[in-house]
Design a protein around this motif. Structure first.
Motif, PDB file in Angstrom:
ATOM      1  N   ALA A  84     -27.167 -17.548 -57.776  1.00  7.00           N
ATOM      2  CA  ALA A  84     -28.164 -17.323 -58.263  1.00  7.00           C
ATOM      3  C   ALA A  84     -28.285 -15.936 -58.650  1.00  7.00           C
ATOM      4  O   ALA A  84     -28.792 -15.468 -59.575  1.00  7.00           O
ATOM      5  CB  ALA A  84     -29.337 -17.874 -57.403  1.00  7.00           C
ATOM      6  N   GLN A  85     -27.985 -15.119 -57.728  1.00  6.33           N
ATOM      7  CA  GLN A  85     -28.237 -13.557 -57.703  1.00  6.33           C
ATOM      8  C   GLN A  85     -26.819 -13.034 -57.289  1.00  6.33           C
ATOM      9  O   GLN A  85     -26.523 -12.795 -56.214  1.00  6.33           O
ATOM     10  CB  GLN A  85     -28.938 -12.939 -56.903  1.00  6.33           C
ATOM     11  CG  GLN A  85     -30.568 -13.077 -57.578  1.00  6.33           C
ATOM     12  CD  GLN A  85     -31.474 -12.194 -56.725  1.00  6.33           C
ATOM     13  OE1 GLN A  85     -31.316 -12.144 -55.426  1.00  6.33           O
ATOM     14  NE2 GLN A  85     -32.276 -11.617 -57.531  1.00  6.33           N
ATOM     15  N   PRO A  86     -25.900 -12.934 -58.589  1.00 12.01           N
ATOM     16  CA  PRO A  86     -24.611 -12.363 -58.320  1.00 12.01           C
ATOM     17  C   PRO A  86     -24.426 -11.323 -57.551  1.00 12.01           C
ATOM     18  O   PRO A  86     -25.330 -10.356 -57.617  1.00 12.01           O
ATOM     19  CB  PRO A  86     -23.842 -12.348 -59.734  1.00 12.01           C
ATOM     20  CG  PRO A  86     -24.803 -13.130 -60.710  1.00 12.01           C
ATOM     21  CD  PRO A  86     -26.123 -13.117 -59.942  1.00 12.01           C
ATOM     22  N   LEU A  87     -23.441 -11.144 -56.539  1.00  9.85           N
ATOM     23  CA  LEU A  87     -23.304  -9.597 -55.939  1.00  9.85           C
ATOM     24  C   LEU A  87     -22.930  -8.590 -56.996  1.00  9.85           C
ATOM     25  O   LEU A  87     -22.257  -9.025 -57.933  1.00  9.85           O
ATOM     26  CB  LEU A  87     -22.003 -10.192 -54.856  1.00  9.85           C
ATOM     27  CG  LEU A  87     -22.300 -10.958 -53.945  1.00  9.85           C
ATOM     28  CD1 LEU A  87     -21.101 -11.365 -53.091  1.00  9.85           C
ATOM     29  CD2 LEU A  87     -23.487 -10.829 -53.019  1.00  9.85           C
ATOM     30  N   PRO A  88     -22.998  -7.424 -56.571  1.00 16.22           N
ATOM     31  CA  PRO A  88     -22.499  -6.216 -57.376  1.00 16.22           C
ATOM     32  C   PRO A  88     -21.348  -6.205 -57.042  1.00 16.22           C
ATOM     33  O   PRO A  88     -20.707  -5.033 -56.431  1.00 16.22           O
ATOM     34  CB  PRO A  88     -23.666  -4.970 -56.844  1.00 16.22           C
ATOM     35  CG  PRO A  88     -23.704  -5.332 -55.383  1.00 16.22           C
ATOM     36  CD  PRO A  88     -23.972  -6.983 -55.349  1.00 16.22           C
ATOM     37  N   LEU A  89     -20.349  -7.214 -57.181  1.00 17.68           N
ATOM     38  CA  LEU A  89     -18.973  -7.200 -56.932  1.00 17.68           C
ATOM     39  C   LEU A  89     -18.194  -6.200 -57.485  1.00 17.68           C
ATOM     40  O   LEU A  89     -17.337  -5.556 -57.094  1.00 17.68           O
ATOM     41  CB  LEU A  89     -18.292  -8.697 -57.381  1.00 17.68           C
ATOM     42  CG  LEU A  89     -16.989  -8.884 -56.606  1.00 17.68           C
ATOM     43  CD1 LEU A  89     -16.943  -8.613 -55.213  1.00 17.68           C
ATOM     44  CD2 LEU A  89     -16.750 -10.120 -57.123  1.00 17.68           C
ATOM     45  N   GLU A  94     -14.444  -1.765 -57.756  1.00 15.78           N
ATOM     46  CA  GLU A  94     -13.893  -0.461 -58.383  1.00 15.78           C
ATOM     47  C   GLU A  94     -13.836   0.816 -57.415  1.00 15.78           C
ATOM     48  O   GLU A  94     -12.709   1.421 -57.212  1.00 15.78           O
ATOM     49  CB  GLU A  94     -14.871  -0.330 -59.198  1.00 15.78           C
ATOM     50  CG  GLU A  94     -14.868  -0.845 -60.740  1.00 15.78           C
ATOM     51  CD  GLU A  94     -16.086  -0.587 -61.605  1.00 15.78           C
ATOM     52  OE1 GLU A  94     -16.927   0.191 -61.614  1.00 15.78           O
ATOM     53  OE2 GLU A  94     -16.056  -1.114 -62.784  1.00 15.78           O
ATOM     54  N   GLN A  95     -14.769   0.656 -56.456  1.00 17.88           N
ATOM     55  CA  GLN A  95     -14.753   1.594 -55.328  1.00 17.88           C
ATOM     56  C   GLN A  95     -13.810   1.666 -54.305  1.00 17.88           C
ATOM     57  O   GLN A  95     -13.042   2.287 -53.973  1.00 17.88           O
ATOM     58  CB  GLN A  95     -16.254   1.867 -54.728  1.00 17.88           C
ATOM     59  CG  GLN A  95     -17.108   2.230 -55.787  1.00 17.88           C
ATOM     60  CD  GLN A  95     -18.561   2.389 -55.119  1.00 17.88           C
ATOM     61  OE1 GLN A  95     -18.888   1.883 -54.117  1.00 17.88           O
ATOM     62  NE2 GLN A  95     -19.872   2.833 -55.776  1.00 17.88           N
ATOM     63  N   GLY A  96     -13.639   0.346 -53.764  1.00 15.96           N
ATOM     64  CA  GLY A  96     -12.616   0.056 -53.064  1.00 15.96           C
ATOM     65  C   GLY A  96     -11.062   0.165 -53.614  1.00 15.96           C
ATOM     66  O   GLY A  96     -10.276   0.777 -52.950  1.00 15.96           O
ATOM     67  N   THR A  97     -11.103  -0.301 -54.852  1.00 15.14           N
ATOM     68  CA  THR A  97      -9.742  -0.030 -55.293  1.00 15.14           C
ATOM     69  C   THR A  97      -9.413   1.521 -55.562  1.00 15.14           C
ATOM     70  O   THR A  97      -8.348   2.019 -55.365  1.00 15.14           O
ATOM     71  CB  THR A  97      -9.354  -0.709 -56.926  1.00 15.14           C
ATOM     72  OG1 THR A  97     -10.031  -2.146 -56.503  1.00 15.14           O
ATOM     73  CG2 THR A  97      -8.090  -0.403 -57.308  1.00 15.14           C
ATOM     74  N   PHE A 133     -16.392   5.887 -46.218  1.00 16.04           N
ATOM     75  CA  PHE A 133     -16.592   5.190 -47.409  1.00 16.04           C
ATOM     76  C   PHE A 133     -17.473   4.157 -47.261  1.00 16.04           C
ATOM     77  O   PHE A 133     -18.553   3.835 -47.938  1.00 16.04           O
ATOM     78  CB  PHE A 133     -15.263   4.879 -47.822  1.00 16.04           C
ATOM     79  CG  PHE A 133     -15.421   4.008 -49.243  1.00 16.04           C
ATOM     80  CD1 PHE A 133     -15.807   4.588 -50.411  1.00 16.04           C
ATOM     81  CD2 PHE A 133     -15.044   2.486 -49.097  1.00 16.04           C
ATOM     82  CE1 PHE A 133     -15.857   3.894 -51.595  1.00 16.04           C
ATOM     83  CE2 PHE A 133     -15.130   1.721 -50.022  1.00 16.04           C
ATOM     84  CZ  PHE A 133     -15.575   2.575 -51.364  1.00 16.04           C
ATOM     85  N   TRP A 134     -17.111   2.987 -46.396  1.00 17.14           N
ATOM     86  CA  TRP A 134     -17.899   1.926 -46.372  1.00 17.14           C
ATOM     87  C   TRP A 134     -19.437   2.050 -45.580  1.00 17.14           C
ATOM     88  O   TRP A 134     -20.366   1.228 -46.214  1.00 17.14           O
ATOM     89  CB  TRP A 134     -17.266   0.788 -45.499  1.00 17.14           C
ATOM     90  CG  TRP A 134     -15.936   0.231 -46.136  1.00 17.14           C
ATOM     91  CD1 TRP A 134     -14.572   0.629 -45.950  1.00 17.14           C
ATOM     92  CD2 TRP A 134     -15.861  -0.238 -47.357  1.00 17.14           C
ATOM     93  NE1 TRP A 134     -13.703   0.090 -46.969  1.00 17.14           N
ATOM     94  CE2 TRP A 134     -14.512  -0.507 -47.803  1.00 17.14           C
ATOM     95  CE3 TRP A 134     -16.812  -0.998 -48.461  1.00 17.14           C
ATOM     96  CZ2 TRP A 134     -14.084  -1.371 -49.004  1.00 17.14           C
ATOM     97  CZ3 TRP A 134     -16.699  -1.642 -49.451  1.00 17.14           C
ATOM     98  CH2 TRP A 134     -15.099  -1.822 -49.918  1.00 17.14           C
ATOM     99  N   GLN A 135     -19.716   2.928 -44.925  1.00 17.06           N
ATOM    100  CA  GLN A 135     -20.862   3.355 -44.465  1.00 17.06           C
ATOM    101  C   GLN A 135     -21.800   3.759 -45.462  1.00 17.06           C
ATOM    102  O   GLN A 135     -22.834   3.349 -45.692  1.00 17.06           O
ATOM    103  CB  GLN A 135     -20.985   4.213 -43.534  1.00 17.06           C
ATOM    104  CG  GLN A 135     -20.370   3.793 -41.963  1.00 17.06           C
ATOM    105  CD  GLN A 135     -20.186   4.879 -41.073  1.00 17.06           C
ATOM    106  OE1 GLN A 135     -19.918   5.840 -41.207  1.00 17.06           O
ATOM    107  NE2 GLN A 135     -20.228   4.364 -39.602  1.00 17.06           N
ATOM    108  N   ASN A 136     -21.157   4.534 -46.455  1.00 18.00           N
ATOM    109  CA  ASN A 136     -22.063   5.262 -47.550  1.00 18.00           C
ATOM    110  C   ASN A 136     -22.066   3.945 -48.497  1.00 18.00           C
ATOM    111  O   ASN A 136     -23.412   3.962 -49.215  1.00 18.00           O
ATOM    112  CB  ASN A 136     -21.286   6.303 -48.364  1.00 18.00           C
ATOM    113  CG  ASN A 136     -21.196   7.552 -47.534  1.00 18.00           C
ATOM    114  OD1 ASN A 136     -22.009   7.796 -46.526  1.00 18.00           O
ATOM    115  ND2 ASN A 136     -20.006   8.472 -47.827  1.00 18.00           N
ATOM    116  N   THR A 137     -21.105   3.002 -48.957  1.00 16.88           N
ATOM    117  CA  THR A 137     -21.331   2.025 -49.728  1.00 16.88           C
ATOM    118  C   THR A 137     -22.405   1.010 -49.132  1.00 16.88           C
ATOM    119  O   THR A 137     -23.180   0.686 -49.977  1.00 16.88           O
ATOM    120  CB  THR A 137     -19.925   1.267 -49.920  1.00 16.88           C
ATOM    121  OG1 THR A 137     -19.194   2.105 -50.229  1.00 16.88           O
ATOM    122  CG2 THR A 137     -20.119   0.046 -50.935  1.00 16.88           C
ATOM    123  N   ILE A 138     -22.396   0.690 -47.956  1.00 17.09           N
ATOM    124  CA  ILE A 138     -23.505  -0.098 -47.466  1.00 17.09           C
ATOM    125  C   ILE A 138     -24.829   0.452 -47.378  1.00 17.09           C
ATOM    126  O   ILE A 138     -25.797  -0.161 -47.757  1.00 17.09           O
ATOM    127  CB  ILE A 138     -22.887  -0.616 -46.122  1.00 17.09           C
ATOM    128  CG1 ILE A 138     -21.701  -1.502 -45.949  1.00 17.09           C
ATOM    129  CG2 ILE A 138     -24.262  -1.369 -45.189  1.00 17.09           C
ATOM    130  CD1 ILE A 138     -21.210  -1.918 -44.733  1.00 17.09           C
TER     131      ILE A 138
END
Length: 171
Positions: A84-89, A94-97, A133-138
């Motif tokens: 219903a509300q797609p994730l900002p995948l 992009e960032q993870g890659t 990286f993941w702390q900033n992303t979250i």
């Protein structure tokens, strides 16, 4: 930006080099980091994304040992489109890659200097970088969600005020 035209006969024409090219030629441009745009020869419609997906499919089928997208992962992507509300995948991928590619390059650079640093130190640094990286992303995702919720609340408040004003006028 290099323009590639796609004709009805499925052929791709490089306007800069005045020659027909293949998906493999375009893959080479990508590896060389040459920006290009693929457009429909008749309508001018941007077909770059479709061509990039074709290159990925061709690469996935070429060598079964180097598959990037498992059946499970592809099925999960399909499920994301149906939410219903797609994730900002896209942003996360992009960032993870990008992070993975940067770390791979650093690893190669540092491997050449391995005699000066212990491998454990290198792994510790990479782990810390991943954690940051993941702390900033979250944290950013949480801020984005909070901003969205605040905007929704403001919109709902404005609607309530308009309704009250309308009710007052009726009285």
């Amino acid at each position: 930006m290099r323009v590639i035209r796609k004709y009805a006969n499925r052929r791709l024409y490089d306007t800069e080099q005045s020659r027909y090219v293949t998906l493999e030629d375009l893959r080479g441009l990508i590896l060389e980091q040459v920006p290009f745009r693929v457009e429909d020869a008749k309508s001018g419609e941007d077909l770059t994304r479709t061509i990039l997906l074709s290159i990925i499919i061709e690469q996935e089928q070429a060598d079964g040992d180097s598959e990037v997208f498992s059946n499970d992962l592809l099925a999960q992507f399909i499920r994301v489109y149906d939410m219903a509300q797609p994730l900002p995948l896209a942003r996360y991928l992009e960032q993870g890659t990008r992070l993975m590619m940067e770390q791979q390059q650093r690893m190669q650079d540092r491997w050449q200097q391995a005699m000066r640093h212990s491998p454990m130190e290198l792994m510790r640094e990479l782990a810390e970088e991943n954690m940051r990286f993941w702390q900033n992303t979250i944290t950013q995702a949480g801020k984005d969600e909070a901003d969205k919720n605040e905007a929704d609340k403001n919109e709902a408040g404005e609607e309530d005020e308009q309704k009250e004003a309308s009710d007052d006028k009726k009285r």
